[in-house]
Design an enzyme around this catalytic site. Structure first.
Site, PDB file in Angstrom:
ATOM      1  N   ASP A 165       1.039  -1.299  -0.018  1.00 45.39           N
ATOM      2  CA  ASP A 165       0.005  -0.074  -0.002  1.00 45.39           C
ATOM      3  C   ASP A 165       0.247   0.893  -0.197  1.00 45.39           C
ATOM      4  O   ASP A 165       0.538   2.007  -0.716  1.00 45.39           O
ATOM      5  CB  ASP A 165      -1.035  -0.281   1.102  1.00 45.39           C
ATOM      6  CG  ASP A 165      -1.577   1.469   1.624  1.00 45.39           C
ATOM      7  OD1 ASP A 165      -2.746   1.493   0.282  1.00 45.39           O
ATOM      8  OD2 ASP A 165      -1.479   1.672   2.907  1.00 45.39           O
ATOM      9  N   GLU A 572       4.978  10.574   3.702  1.00 44.81           N
ATOM     10  CA  GLU A 572       4.398   8.641   3.244  1.00 44.81           C
ATOM     11  C   GLU A 572       3.902   8.974   2.134  1.00 44.81           C
ATOM     12  O   GLU A 572       2.840   9.349   1.542  1.00 44.81           O
ATOM     13  CB  GLU A 572       3.535   8.638   4.346  1.00 44.81           C
ATOM     14  CG  GLU A 572       3.612   6.744   3.593  1.00 44.81           C
ATOM     15  CD  GLU A 572       3.139   5.583   5.069  1.00 44.81           C
ATOM     16  OE1 GLU A 572       3.310   4.448   4.547  1.00 44.81           O
ATOM     17  OE2 GLU A 572       2.554   6.125   6.231  1.00 44.81           O
TER      18      GLU A 572
END
Length: 621
Positions: A165, A572
């Site tokens: 992910d 991120e």
């Protein structure tokens, strides 16, 4: 009796009807003409009409060329002209050949195309499973090879493959499905631009990697199912848990040795309908591969049926998904999934469902709210409305769909207005970034989705020969939408107060401490265990591996950015964010004139109107 016609040189043209002499008779009698009729001096043109022997003052010289006899003067002039022309052409050619020249055959690639190459590479770095040889990310290898294996009597054989992910090694199927749907949508609309950038095969290969994995997560050969897999891996560290998992540990995916749980669900309409959208859209991308395309369509139908029959949110009931990817409702996925299945199959049942006013009402299509018009991994309403507006713009199916499609079209226009700086629905940072999530963290994933929708809508209008759209009484050209998209993507590429590119590897100044396990741990034949990798997480040194193309979470509402590895709200990246980025970049790349592929998405859609009935019999009193 004589008739008069127009003589092109002026004056009447007399034709004697009585004169029935043949052409041969006339030419024979020319010598016997009454010379008195020629007493008036004739001009040169009139003289040439007379075929009789004329007095020649000077005998002309002729050249016999075999098939034709020409005047010597004309012959000399003609040959001379040809030779002169040949010499001139030769001279020009000589100059062109010898003078140094600049090659203009290919315009230099624009920034959007350059960034597109990199943004796609991020997906290569996120691959799980057995990595293909040509993956081109030197620091990544095969990983997660035991995912989903060894469980007796399960409906899946293994869960090897797919994509991680974000900066961890969890496979969240809800955002991953959305990412694949966005990639497929961008290919369906802009395959010519991908082709021009040399990336069409690459992006199709990435979509197939995702689709092949999704087919493993449920019984894809069945028509009816009762369970699907929602997630592989775990990241819950609440309550100070020290059990090794994908968030507690900081390890390269290739080195993971802890157990990775598989999370199933039996009432998860949002997840199943999103996965159906991913497979249905991919089936259009691969329509030329009939067997594979049909396999994808069958899987999509099975998932959508499951979504409709076993209602529920996949993240309900305190599941781990609620912490990381909480779904607020499944109504938007019903419209989105239904629209994609209609395009993939041409089956009107799906269109009827996607255009049910009750469904739209539950999805919030008729009321505003602060997040109205924001496309994200959670809410696809804005995308679904644009996707169905496309049907109205190009096929105009009429009754019984027209009313709801017109509503979707109007709502799409309103959403586009809300993106413009003139309107105050969304704030902007001082540097110009639109705050679609109202100043909350990780803004860029929403920005890129909006840039894609805006560019796509402007291209839809252009393809429909419509120069713009109305916001209230004011008319705006399609260029205004492209400008909005460009300013937002340019901000991400470095046109911001910090002069920082938020795409790793693009430009000279980009984040060096990306929150990503694989990128932050060196590939040096040393295996760092669960806690052994913490030193790489906490070091202030830049990542040893460049995570090319990753779009980080983004700046804050003051255009500030902290390039700190442990602060995932800044550093991120995610596959859902990068999918929107790829879509926006390809839409803006290359020549504007290329536009969208108007028809491919309608390949399976039958003609909108049945054959007209025969005309009625003529009326009899």
């Amino acid at each position: 009796m004589s008739m008069y016609g127009r003589d092109p040189w002026g004056g009447p043209l007399e034709i004697n009807a009585a004169d029935s002499a043949t052409d041969d008779d006339r030419s024979r009698n020319l010598n016997d003409m009454d010379r008195a009729a020629l007493s008036r001096p004739l001009d040169e043109t009139q003289q040439s009409w007379l075929l009789g022997p004329a007095e020649q003052k000077k005998k002309k010289k002729y050249v016999d060329l075999g098939c034709i006899i020409v005047s010597r003067k004309i012959f000399v002039w003609t040959v001379g002209s040809i030779v002169a022309a040949a010499l001139l052409v030769g001279f020009i050619t000589l100059i062109v050949k010898t003078v140094p020249r600049h090659h203009h055959s290919h315009a230099p690639a624009d920034n959007y195309t350059l960034a597109l190459h990199k943004a796609l590479m991020f997906f290569n770095a996120q691959r799980s499973g057995k990595i293909p040889k040509h993956n081109n990310v030197s620091w990544r290898g095969s990983s997660g090879l035991s995912d989903g294996k060894g469980k007796q009597g399960s409906f899946y054989k293994d869960l090897v493959g797919g994509y991680y992910d974000a900066g961890d090694a969890i496979k969240f199927h809800f955002p991953a499905s959305f990412a694949m749907t966005m990639l497929s949508w961008s290919v369906i609309e802009y395959s010519a631009k991908y082709e021009a950038a040399g990336e069409l095969n690459h992006v199709k290969e990435l979509i197939k990697w995702g689709s092949d994995y999704f087919l493993k997560t449920f019984n894809s050969s069945a028509d009816t199912i009762d369970r699907i897999v929602a997630q592989v891996g775990s990241g819950d560290t609440s309550g100070g848990s020290t059990t090794p998992n994908d968030h507690y540990c900081w390890m390269r995916p290739e080195d993971i040795d802890y157990e990775r749980p598989v999370i199933e669900c039996s009432s998860c309409s949002d997840l199943a309908a999103e996965m159906a959208a991913a497979l249905a859209s991919a089936s259009i991308v691969f329509k030329d591969n009939k067997a594979y395309s049909q396999k994808l369509v069958h899987g999509a139908k099975t998932l959508f049926k499951f979504a409709r029959e076993q209602r529920g949110r996949y993240s309900a009931g305190g599941s781990e998904a609620a912490i990381f990817y909480n779904s607020t409702s499944y109504w938007d996925e019903f419209i989105w999934g239904g629209a994609w299945l209609y395009y993939a199959t041409g089956n009107n049942t799906y269109l009827q469902l996607a255009t049910m006013p009750g469904l739209a009402k539950h999805a919030g299509a008729f009321w505003g709210g602060p997040d109205y018009g924001v496309l994200s991994w959670d809410n696809k309403l804005a995308g679904a409305q644009l996707l169905l507006s496309r049907l109205r713009l190009f096929l105009s199916p009429g009754y019984p769909y027209e009313e709801i499609l017109r509503t979707f079209h109007n709502q799409t226009s309103i959403i586009m207005c809300s993106y413009l700086p003139i309107f105050t629905k969304f704030n902007r940072t001082k540097g110009g970034m639109i705050e679609l999530n109202h100043g909350r963290p990780q803004p860029l994933q929403y920005t890129v989705n909006a840039a894609f929708l805006a560019t796509l809508y402007s291209d839809y209008l252009e393809a429909a020969d419509t120069p713009g759209w109305y916001c209230g009484p004011n008319f705006y050209s399609t260029d205004v939408l492209r400008d909005f998209a460009k300013t937002q993507i340019d901000y991400i590429l470095g046109k911001n107060p910090r002069k920082m590119s938020y795409i790793v590897g693009f430009g000279n100044h980009y984040p060096k401490h990306v929150h990503h396990r694989g990128a932050s741990i060196p590939k040096n034949k040393i295996r760092y265990n669960c806690k052994g990798g913490w030193k790489w997480r906490d070091t202030s040194k830049p990542n040893p591996n460049t995570l090319v193309g990753a779009m980080v979470a983004g700046p804050d509402r003051h255009d500030g950015f902290h390039d700190v590895r442990t602060n995932y709200n800044y550093t991120e990246p995610t596959i859902a964010g990068n999918a929107g980025l790829v879509a926006a970049l390809v839409a803006l790349s290359g020549e504007k004139t290329t536009g969208i592929d108007k028809n491919t998405i309608f390949s399976a859609v039958p003609p909108m109107f049945p054959t007209p009935p025969p005309p009625p019999a003529p009326w009899k009193p």
